[in-house]
Design an enzyme around this catalytic site. Structure first.
Site, mmCIF file in Angstrom:
data_model
loop_
_atom_site.group_PDB
_atom_site.id
_atom_site.type_symbol
_atom_site.label_atom_id
_atom_site.label_comp_id
_atom_site.label_asym_id
_atom_site.label_seq_id
_atom_site.Cartn_x
_atom_site.Cartn_y
_atom_site.Cartn_z
ATOM 1 N N THR A 409 -1.602 -10.889 -8.271
ATOM 2 C CA THR A 409 -0.548 -11.417 -9.131
ATOM 3 C C THR A 409 -0.073 -12.740 -8.546
ATOM 4 O OG1 THR A 409 1.651 -11.026 -10.076
ATOM 5 C CG2 THR A 409 1.198 -10.002 -7.942
ATOM 6 N N HIS A 461 -0.485 4.210 0.325
ATOM 7 C CA HIS A 461 -0.545 4.702 1.703
ATOM 8 C C HIS A 461 -1.310 6.021 1.817
ATOM 9 C CE1 HIS A 461 0.258 4.146 5.753
ATOM 10 N NE2 HIS A 461 1.564 4.359 5.828
#
Length: 490
Positions: A409, A461
């Site tokens: 982005t 994660h």
């Protein structure tokens, strides 16, 4: 009784297709044709917006448009007929059965109608009876008829109602007849309203039977529902859930409601909001940051713009950031993975579909470049330019937005230094590229003005631990600091 095979063959109905992956509805943005227009197989007749993108729909028939079943701005379920086409207009005038309208067997003494003007018919109401005289059919054996009350009871039972309520449809008033009120005819039975209007009334807790319709043929419009919702909200008891409406301002206060605009959340924005909420509360996000001197990369951008091999291609810093990200992913392939909750597995992918977040008038979308890791720099530049141009035109296909593995982005185009990007659902990592600015920087033992940017990497994660995520981000920064590593590492 359904229409005859010959009649059905002549009037072909085109249903709202599933233009995405299991989408259930789409909004009609624009019609390119009107009733009476000639169309050919493959001609685009309308543009619709799904939860993923705007898509143009071609008609698969040759003929003349007979009827548009929905107007612009209406959300239609997949599988619903949206347009009908007369494939044999030279066969003479005829009325095609409206989509979803039940066809009842005519009584023996019924006369056959001559073609007249069409009246709008809503799903579930049937066609309104014509006032035109009909020529008599051949005599048929008499069939016992049921009293009106019995017919009404049967109709109510078929509609699954608890009490028999007559089904009354608005009837065109002949010129010689006394003036009649179509609204009264509509409200005597089930109120006339299109499915989206019914849903709006249900969401706002408004009984359609209490609304005075203002639409043609006694049809209740969205404006009618909103008008009925305003007094209902004001009269509701304290603490009761009521539709949002403007409350009268107290003396001496400012009426802020008159200066507010409310826009329904739908289409791309609705899908994006749902996806971001699901991602934020499903994947455990970790975000890391690094600030890097990209002076050499910015010089390389200027050199590439003059390179004959890059002529006509879009060359900018985002191109080299994308290439650096792909090089770092090749060095750490474990990052390119997905979490399969259903099977409790990690799916490692040997391909990179690189998503590029693009801001459009309809909201944020993330189309991706398929197999971006196999592209040369000129190929990557060409694909990147096409992807961005298509997104800005609102023509991105649902297929182009599916199957992404990682995303970039570019928040720097808005002058933003960095941010904490949220993962695109199903992906493992997203890299935010901040603004490139001149800043004091220690270079070769001296403080100099250098072009500096900040990168932010968010990752899942469950898939990527701190060590792996840190190595990936550090490698992206290393390539941008010394772009010759595109050759040595690539």
């Amino acid at each position: 009784m359904t229409a005859s095979p010959a009649r059905a063959q002549r009037f072909r109905e085109f249903k709202m297709p599933d233009v995405g992956e299991g989408l259930t509805e789409a909004e009609i943005l624009k019609w390119y044709v009107q009733p009476g227009d000639t169309v050919t197989d493959g001609q685009v007749v309308c543009e619709v917006e799904t939860a993923k993108a705007a898509v143009e729909l071609p008609i698969p028939y040759d003929g003349v448009v007979h009827e548009l079943n929905f107007g612009e701005g209406v959300t239609v379920d997949v599988g619903t007929v949206i347009i009908s086409v007369d494939t044999d207009p030279g066969a003479g005038p005829a009325a095609a059965p409206s989509a979803g309208a039940p066809q009842e067997a005519a009584p023996a003494a019924e006369e056959e109608a001559e073609p007249q003007g069409r009246q709008a018919v809503l799903v579930g109401y049937g066609a309104a009876p014509s006032s035109t005289k009909r020529r008599a059919r051949k005599p048929q054996p008499a069939v016992p008829t049921q009293p009106e009350s019995a017919s009404a009871a049967l109709q109510a039972e078929l509609n699954g109602r608890a009490t028999p309520t007559p089904m009354i449809t608005p009837v065109p008033v002949p010129v010689t007849a006394a003036p009649a009120a179509p609204v009264a005819a509509a409200t005597a039975g089930r109120p006339l309203a299109k499915p989206p209007v019914r849903k709006l009334a249900k969401d706002l807790g408004i009984d359609l039977a209490t609304i005075t319709p203002t639409g043609p043929d006694g049809i209740i419009t969205r404006e009618d529902v909103h008008a009925a919702a305003a007094p209902a909200a004001a009269a509701a008891p304290v603490g009761a859930p009521v539709p949002v409406a403007a409350a009268p301002a107290e003396p001496g206060t400012v009426d802020t409601a008159a200066r507010e605009r409310r826009v329904p959340v739908k289409g791309v924005r609705k899908a994006t909001a749902q996806a971001m909420v699901a991602s934020a509360f499903t994947a455990p996000h970790v975000t890391e940051f690094i600030t890097v001197d990209v002076t050499r990369t910015m010089k390389l951008v200027q050199e590439l713009k003059q390179d004959p091999d890059m002529a006509g291609l879009r060359v900018n810093p985002l191109l080299l950031v994308a290439k650096a990200f792909l090089v770092a992913l090749r060095r750490h392939p474990e990052v390119n993975a997905a979490w399969d909750e259903a099977h409790q597995e990690i799916v490692y992918k040997d391909y990179v579909n690189l998503g590029i977040a693009a801001a459009t008038p309809r909201g944020l979308i993330v189309p991706n470049i398929k197999d971006a890791g196999t592209k040369t720099l000129p190929q990557l530049a060409a694909d990147l330019g096409e992807l961005i141009a298509t997104a800005r035109e609102g023509k991105t296909s649902p297929a182009a937005m599916s199957g992404g593995t990682v995303t970039i982005t570019n928040v720097g185009v808005f002058g933003v230094d960095t941010g904490t990007p949220i993962l695109n659902p199903g992906e493992s990592a997203i890299l935010a590229f901040g603004a490139v600015k001149l800043q004091p920087w220690v270079h070769k033992g001296k403080v100099k003005a250098r072009q500096v940017t900040t990168l932010a990497l968010s990752f899942d994660h469950r898939l990527i631990d701190g060590e792996l995520g840190s190595k990936l981000l550090a490698d992206v920064a290393a390539v941008l600091e010394r772009p010759k590593r595109l050759i040595t590492w690539g």
